[in-house]
Motif scaffolding. Structure first.
Motif, PDB file in Angstrom:
ATOM      1  N   MET A   7       0.955  -1.487  -0.046  1.00 35.80           N
ATOM      2  CA  MET A   7      -0.008   0.174   0.288  1.00 35.80           C
ATOM      3  C   MET A   7       0.922   0.865  -0.401  1.00 35.80           C
ATOM      4  N   VAL A   8       0.711   2.025  -1.092  1.00 39.91           N
ATOM      5  CA  VAL A   8       1.108   3.040  -0.938  1.00 39.91           C
ATOM      6  C   VAL A   8       0.566   4.568  -0.157  1.00 39.91           C
ATOM      7  N   LEU A   9       1.101   4.831   1.368  1.00 36.35           N
ATOM      8  CA  LEU A   9       1.175   5.536   2.280  1.00 36.35           C
ATOM      9  C   LEU A   9       0.384   7.119   1.499  1.00 36.35           C
ATOM     10  N   CYS A  10      -1.067   7.807   2.239  1.00 36.69           N
ATOM     11  CA  CYS A  10      -1.269   8.928   1.775  1.00 36.69           C
ATOM     12  C   CYS A  10      -1.707   9.675   2.959  1.00 36.69           C
ATOM     13  N   ALA A  11      -1.438  11.066   2.687  1.00 30.62           N
ATOM     14  CA  ALA A  11      -1.980  11.367   4.243  1.00 30.62           C
ATOM     15  C   ALA A  11      -3.231  11.887   2.803  1.00 30.62           C
ATOM     16  N   SER A  12      -5.279  12.028   3.884  1.00 32.99           N
ATOM     17  CA  SER A  12      -6.051  12.000   2.860  1.00 32.99           C
ATOM     18  C   SER A  12      -7.288  12.450   3.907  1.00 32.99           C
ATOM     19  N   VAL A  13      -7.888  13.576   3.651  1.00 35.83           N
ATOM     20  CA  VAL A  13      -8.752  13.565   4.059  1.00 35.83           C
ATOM     21  C   VAL A  13     -10.695  13.751   3.404  1.00 35.83           C
ATOM     22  N   ASP A  14     -11.708  13.264   3.387  1.00 28.94           N
ATOM     23  CA  ASP A  14     -12.788  13.120   2.866  1.00 28.94           C
ATOM     24  C   ASP A  14     -13.844  14.694   2.734  1.00 28.94           C
ATOM     25  N   ASP A  15     -13.522  15.493   3.047  1.00 25.46           N
ATOM     26  CA  ASP A  15     -14.328  16.407   2.604  1.00 25.46           C
ATOM     27  C   ASP A  15     -13.603  17.884   2.313  1.00 25.46           C
ATOM     28  N   PRO A  16     -13.796  18.253   1.976  1.00 28.62           N
ATOM     29  CA  PRO A  16     -13.805  17.960   0.394  1.00 28.62           C
ATOM     30  C   PRO A  16     -12.220  16.608   0.411  1.00 28.62           C
ATOM     31  N   LYS A  17     -13.015  15.685  -0.532  1.00 31.70           N
ATOM     32  CA  LYS A  17     -11.584  14.771  -0.590  1.00 31.70           C
ATOM     33  C   LYS A  17     -10.696  15.346  -1.773  1.00 31.70           C
ATOM     34  N   GLN A  18      -9.170  14.832  -0.311  1.00 33.13           N
ATOM     35  CA  GLN A  18      -8.010  15.475  -0.833  1.00 33.13           C
ATOM     36  C   GLN A  18      -7.273  13.929  -0.668  1.00 33.13           C
ATOM     37  N   VAL A  19      -6.178  13.979  -1.795  1.00 31.34           N
ATOM     38  CA  VAL A  19      -5.162  12.546  -1.288  1.00 31.34           C
ATOM     39  C   VAL A  19      -3.733  13.145  -1.283  1.00 31.34           C
ATOM     40  N   GLU A  20      -2.357  12.987  -0.893  1.00 28.18           N
ATOM     41  CA  GLU A  20      -1.177  13.141  -1.013  1.00 28.18           C
ATOM     42  C   GLU A  20      -0.818  11.819  -0.556  1.00 28.18           C
ATOM     43  N   THR A  21       0.714  11.695  -1.640  1.00 27.94           N
ATOM     44  CA  THR A  21       1.458  10.570  -0.975  1.00 27.94           C
ATOM     45  C   THR A  21       2.616  11.448   0.040  1.00 27.94           C
ATOM     46  N   LEU A  22       3.104  10.458   0.555  1.00 22.89           N
ATOM     47  CA  LEU A  22       4.318  10.777   1.797  1.00 22.89           C
ATOM     48  C   LEU A  22       5.332  11.285   1.180  1.00 22.89           C
ATOM     49  N   ILE A  23       6.119  12.100   1.518  1.00 20.18           N
ATOM     50  CA  ILE A  23       7.219  12.550   0.996  1.00 20.18           C
ATOM     51  C   ILE A  23       8.013  12.115   1.453  1.00 20.18           C
ATOM     52  N   PRO A  24       9.265  11.266   0.967  1.00 16.69           N
ATOM     53  CA  PRO A  24      10.082  10.612   1.653  1.00 16.69           C
ATOM     54  C   PRO A  24      11.466  12.194   1.511  1.00 16.69           C
ATOM     55  N   PRO A  25      12.133  11.837   2.882  1.00 20.97           N
ATOM     56  CA  PRO A  25      13.293  12.820   2.823  1.00 20.97           C
ATOM     57  C   PRO A  25      14.655  12.541   1.891  1.00 20.97           C
ATOM     58  N   GLU A  26      14.878  13.591   1.532  1.00 22.05           N
ATOM     59  CA  GLU A  26      16.121  13.561   0.374  1.00 22.05           C
ATOM     60  C   GLU A  26      17.198  13.389   0.540  1.00 22.05           C
ATOM     61  N   GLY A  27      17.937  12.798  -0.516  1.00 22.87           N
ATOM     62  CA  GLY A  27      18.256  12.065  -0.581  1.00 22.87           C
ATOM     63  C   GLY A  27      18.204  10.012   0.426  1.00 22.87           C
ATOM     64  N   ALA A  28      16.768   9.971   0.389  1.00 19.92           N
ATOM     65  CA  ALA A  28      16.125   8.258   0.714  1.00 19.92           C
ATOM     66  C   ALA A  28      15.767   7.538  -0.707  1.00 19.92           C
ATOM     67  N   VAL A  29      16.782   6.469  -0.086  1.00 23.00           N
ATOM     68  CA  VAL A  29      16.379   5.381  -1.159  1.00 23.00           C
ATOM     69  C   VAL A  29      15.672   3.878  -1.326  1.00 23.00           C
TER      70      VAL A  29
ATOM     71  N   LYS B  53      16.174   5.569   8.863  1.00 19.17           N
ATOM     72  CA  LYS B  53      17.429   5.810   9.647  1.00 19.17           C
ATOM     73  C   LYS B  53      18.831   6.201   9.829  1.00 19.17           C
ATOM     74  N   SER B  54      18.562   7.428   8.818  1.00 19.98           N
ATOM     75  CA  SER B  54      19.269   8.568   8.499  1.00 19.98           C
ATOM     76  C   SER B  54      18.813  10.277   9.679  1.00 19.98           C
ATOM     77  N   GLY B  55      17.815   9.241  10.022  1.00 13.98           N
ATOM     78  CA  GLY B  55      16.998  10.783  10.714  1.00 13.98           C
ATOM     79  C   GLY B  55      16.410  11.040   9.837  1.00 13.98           C
ATOM     80  N   GLY B  56      16.025  11.352   8.932  1.00 16.44           N
ATOM     81  CA  GLY B  56      15.150  12.065   7.737  1.00 16.44           C
ATOM     82  C   GLY B  56      13.671  11.961   8.253  1.00 16.44           C
ATOM     83  N   LYS B  57      12.841  13.132   8.063  1.00 18.11           N
ATOM     84  CA  LYS B  57      11.213  12.982   8.210  1.00 18.11           C
ATOM     85  C   LYS B  57      10.653  13.239   6.841  1.00 18.11           C
ATOM     86  N   ILE B  58       9.597  12.083   7.293  1.00 16.15           N
ATOM     87  CA  ILE B  58       8.442  11.384   6.220  1.00 16.15           C
ATOM     88  C   ILE B  58       7.336  12.443   6.540  1.00 16.15           C
ATOM     89  N   LYS B  59       7.015  13.145   5.338  1.00 19.54           N
ATOM     90  CA  LYS B  59       6.413  14.355   5.340  1.00 19.54           C
ATOM     91  C   LYS B  59       5.109  14.686   4.101  1.00 19.54           C
TER      92      LYS B  59
END
Length: 531
Positions: free
Chosen positions: A442-464, A515-521
């Motif tokens: 499953m691709v994890l996303c931030a999502s709200v229903d009213d109105p319906k909005q969806v964004e895929t989560l963004i890995p930190p820069e340099g993540a592989v 692992k490097s301490g980068g945050k998902i957002k």
């Protein structure tokens, strides 16, 4: 020691009781008692994660209390441990309580505290009595939901849908003061709201208000709070000298920085308070670097470190010696075969699946460490042949070949923006057919229903691709091979996954990190569920 205590004046006793504390509530009350008799104090600890070297901080204060002639009760809060969002499985509580008792006795003996001056008691020894239960009911008739939730805000894990057990927690801790018949309760400053809750509500049941003694929150080796669940942040009581050296080497100890410095804080709150009069803290240095430097007070050491007259490496070397000296008698106690067996049963090691994958031996414990979350890269994407709202993606997750994952993102992200996109993927869901195409994650996303909005989560820069994602403070567990859908582990954990006000991906307020301490957002969605 006894004769010295008897000669102490009330003023000297109060000095020992209050030194190095961050705050005292009820100072006048304590001094009034000391003018007539010795103080009665209790300290409680919930029997959850393994005690670690930071437990020497309260132990050194307990030594101070005993030096002041106080009667000290140590409460093993087994029932509290279960009520705090079920941190410890009920079937393990008895074993963990026994483990805690052996650990704490060994720690106190390590710092020369006579055990005959202490009393150990389990919460369930009296918290299940008729009288205590009736007082719990009486308390619920006067405590508001708002006050109960506020009181536990810094101690009980805060979740979107809190269990009633977490709201009961502060009330039980307040009643403990009455049932243990103490003058004061000792704890960390993170418990201040519970202490003021107790001062407000105990008198409403006809019980007297107690005083409260608060230790500062001592940072761990990473510079944050020392945590039982963060292996690199803490030194275990049974760590070998080699492990102590390894963990201290990684410890945050920036030259000249005296803020959030766990190494320096340990010296202040553990090593110096245990020194006898005339003792010195010696920082070892090679002759070519000026030779050893002795300090007879922490203030002088802190000042020298702030001026960079003491190198972090030399300070760590000095602390390493003191920690190994403290741990040696504890390690000796736990070399006993019976205690080794107790440790293994109270904190089961990881078992192996038939597949060879490590999984938690306590399979019913719902922890975010059971989720296999990884960074992925979409290497190919197409429209689902039989569903207009679905994409079929090939995602590189660091495995031999890309996985096929079906996502309902057609109406939210153009197909040209999906290609080569870095995403965050839950990898250990049981594969499921989605309109005839098997989805393997499953691709994890931030999502709200009213109105319906969806964004895929963004890995930190340099993540592989393939890089692991974990929940802060839950790094030490192992992911299940496949989440059992009948146990609904994902469903139970997902309700507390959401973005913060700063759009950071979190579980129960703990950041999702690489692992490097980068945050998902998320790009722009704050306070949104993650699913």
């Amino acid at each position: 020691m006894d004769s010295c205590e008897r000669r102490l004046t009330p003023y000297e006793k109060y000095h020992y009781i209050s030194r190095n504390l961050q705050e005292v509530l009820g100072e006048d009350k304590i001094k009034e008692v000391l003018a007539q008799r010795d103080l009665k104090i209790y300290w409680g600890t919930a029997t959850t994660g393994k005690p670690h070297v930071a437990y020497f901080v309260p132990m050194s204060k307990i030594a101070d209390f005993l030096r002041a002639g106080a009667e000290v009760t140590i409460l093993f809060a087994d029932l509290h441990a279960y009520l705090d969002n079920m941190k410890a499985p009920w079937e393990l509580l008895e074993l963990r309580t026994k483990y805690y008792e052996h650990c704490i006795k060994a720690m106190l003996e390590s710092i020369g505290v006579p055990l005959e001056k202490l009393k150990f008691i389990k919460g369930t020894d009296y918290q299940l009595s008729k009288e205590y239960t009736l007082d719990v009911y009486r308390l619920t008739s006067v405590v508001t939901e708002h006050d109960a939730k506020k009181a536990g805000a810094e101690v009980v894990k805060q979740v979107e849908h809190p269990l009633l057990s977490g709201l009961l927690y502060p009330g039980l801790q307040a009643l403990d003061e009455e049932y243990l018949k103490v003058d004061a309760q000792f704890g960390g400053v993170d418990q201040r709201k519970i202490f003021t809750f107790s001062e407000k509500y105990l008198p409403q049941l006809g019980y007297k208000k107690r005083a409260h003694l608060m230790n500062p929150m001592v940072p761990g080796l990473t510079g944050a709070k020392m945590s039982s669940s963060e292996d690199e942040s803490k030194i275990d009581l049974l760590d070998s000298p080699a492990n102590v050296k390894k963990k201290l080497k990684k410890a945050f100890c920036e030259p000249g920085n005296i803020e959030n410095n766990g190494v320096l804080s340990f010296v202040k709150h553990v090593i110096f308070p245990l020194f006898e009069a005339g003792s010195e803290f010696v920082v070892p240095r090679k002759p070519e670097n000026g030779g050893d430097i002795p300090f007879d007070s922490f203030v002088k050491l802190e000042e020298a470190f702030s001026k960079q007259e003491v190198h972090p490496g030399d300070l760590k070397a000095a602390v390493e010696g003191h920690i190994n000296k403290l741990l040696a008698p504890i390690i000796k106690v736990f070399s006993n075969a019976e205690l080794k067996k107790l440790s293994e049963r109270a904190y089961p090691q990881l078992a192996k699946h038939k597949s060879g994958t490590a999984v938690s031996a306590v399979s019913d414990e719902v922890s975010p460490s059971r989720l296999d979350i990884r960074i992925g890269k979409i290497v190919d994407v197409s429209k689902h042949p039989d569903a207009d709202a679905l994409y079929v993606e090939k995602i590189d997750l660091g495995e031999e070949k890309p996985r096929t994952i079906v996502s309902g993102l057609v109406n939210f992200i153009p197909i040209e923006e999906m290609r080569d996109r870095m995403v965050v993927v839950l990898c250990n869901l049981k594969p499921a057919k989605m309109r005839g195409v098997e989805s393997q994650g499953m691709v994890l996303c931030a999502s709200v229903d009213d109105p319906k909005q969806v964004e895929t989560l963004i890995p930190p820069e340099g993540a592989v691709p393939g890089e692991k994602v974990f929940v802060e403070n839950f790094e030490s567990g192992q992911a299940d091979d496949v989440l059992n859908p009948k146990k609904k582990i994902w469903e139970k954990l997902q309700v507390d996954l959401k973005t913060s006000s700063e759009c950071l991906a979190q579980w129960q307020g703990n950041n999702l990190l690489t692992k490097s301490g980068g945050k998902i957002k998320s790009k722009s969605m704050a306070g949104a569920p993650i699913k």
